[in-house]
Design a protein around this motif. Sequence first.
Motif, PDB file in Angstrom:
ATOM      1  N   ARG A 158       0.841  -1.212   0.000  1.00 56.79           N
ATOM      2  CA  ARG A 158       0.000   0.000   0.000  1.00 56.79           C
ATOM      3  C   ARG A 158       0.871   1.256   0.000  1.00 56.79           C
ATOM      4  NH1 ARG A 158      -2.697   3.928  -0.842  1.00 56.79           N
ATOM      5  NH2 ARG A 158      -4.006   4.972   0.686  1.00 56.79           N
ATOM      6  N   THR A 159       1.931   1.240   0.784  1.00 59.09           N
ATOM      7  CA  THR A 159       2.854   2.373   0.840  1.00 59.09           C
ATOM      8  C   THR A 159       3.494   2.621  -0.516  1.00 59.09           C
ATOM      9  OG1 THR A 159       3.331   1.914   3.178  1.00 59.09           O
ATOM     10  CG2 THR A 159       4.906   3.295   1.975  1.00 59.09           C
ATOM     11  N   ALA A 160       3.888   1.539  -1.189  1.00 56.60           N
ATOM     12  CA  ALA A 160       4.527   1.670  -2.491  1.00 56.60           C
ATOM     13  C   ALA A 160       3.564   2.266  -3.510  1.00 56.60           C
ATOM     14  CB  ALA A 160       5.027   0.306  -2.964  1.00 56.60           C
ATOM     15  N   VAL A 161       2.300   1.841  -3.488  1.00 58.48           N
ATOM     16  CA  VAL A 161       1.313   2.357  -4.437  1.00 58.48           C
ATOM     17  C   VAL A 161       1.075   3.853  -4.203  1.00 58.48           C
ATOM     18  CG1 VAL A 161      -1.118   2.269  -5.097  1.00 58.48           C
ATOM     19  CG2 VAL A 161       0.182   0.158  -4.841  1.00 58.48           C
ATOM     20  N   MET A 162       0.902   4.236  -2.943  1.00 62.35           N
ATOM     21  CA  MET A 162       0.671   5.647  -2.642  1.00 62.35           C
ATOM     22  C   MET A 162       1.857   6.495  -3.087  1.00 62.35           C
ATOM     23  SD  MET A 162      -0.081   7.546   0.999  1.00 62.35           S
ATOM     24  CE  MET A 162      -1.848   7.262   1.019  1.00 62.35           C
ATOM     25  N   ASN A 163       3.057   6.066  -2.748  1.00 63.43           N
ATOM     26  CA  ASN A 163       4.240   6.841  -3.118  1.00 63.43           C
ATOM     27  C   ASN A 163       4.399   6.925  -4.635  1.00 63.43           C
ATOM     28  OD1 ASN A 163       5.034   7.446  -0.498  1.00 63.43           O
ATOM     29  ND2 ASN A 163       6.224   5.552  -0.281  1.00 63.43           N
TER      30      ASN A 163
END
Length: 217
Positions: free
Chosen positions: A117-122
């Motif tokens: 999820r963090t990777a997608v947001m970033n």
Amino acid sequence: MHILDAARQRYATKLYDPARKVPPEVVADLLEVLRLAPSSVNSQPWHFFVAESAEARDRIARSMEPRNPYNADKTRAASHVVVFCARTHLPDAHLDNVLAHEAAAGRFASPEARAQRTAVMNEYVRLHQETRHDGPEWTARQVYLALGFFLLAAASAGVDATPIEGFNEAALDEDLNLPAQDLRSLAIVTLGYHADGDLNATAAKSRLPKDEVFTFL
């Protein structure tokens, strides 16, 4: 009120009854709608300033003078006024805060899910801030999603509202010290109940016909 009835009945109020105030519990519900509004990758790139007192509403109204005195009059007569602001950029601290609240809400089944999820947001934030260089436009679009939700929610609650872009953004930004908070004002919405002399309350709603706005594939 049914959502379609609300859409059919709502209009941009031109004249407010200054003696009528929106009940606090209704205001609280409408602000909760803003908090729950959707945004791309749940980025929530916004902040809202709420003016209720006469002094606070006058402070907002001053940003509309002398060019838009009619908007200033509405702002002073309304029950409540909300200033819609967008973040000028999305720093890691803001994104980390969003992700921390998602974790606290139980949205991640595993550390791997959180990492994904963090990777997608970033990725999306970098896309707009570093690749397309349209970060301010992107965040503004998210704020307008919330504004649309807010207007329909107000109509559903029987509250009149007016979206306003006719104000001096630079003056209001300076007055609210927005640059220091990495914010910029985009729009203002007044809330209240229309006065008897509001001619727009009885004017027929006019929109383009369905065959001009829909193409069925």
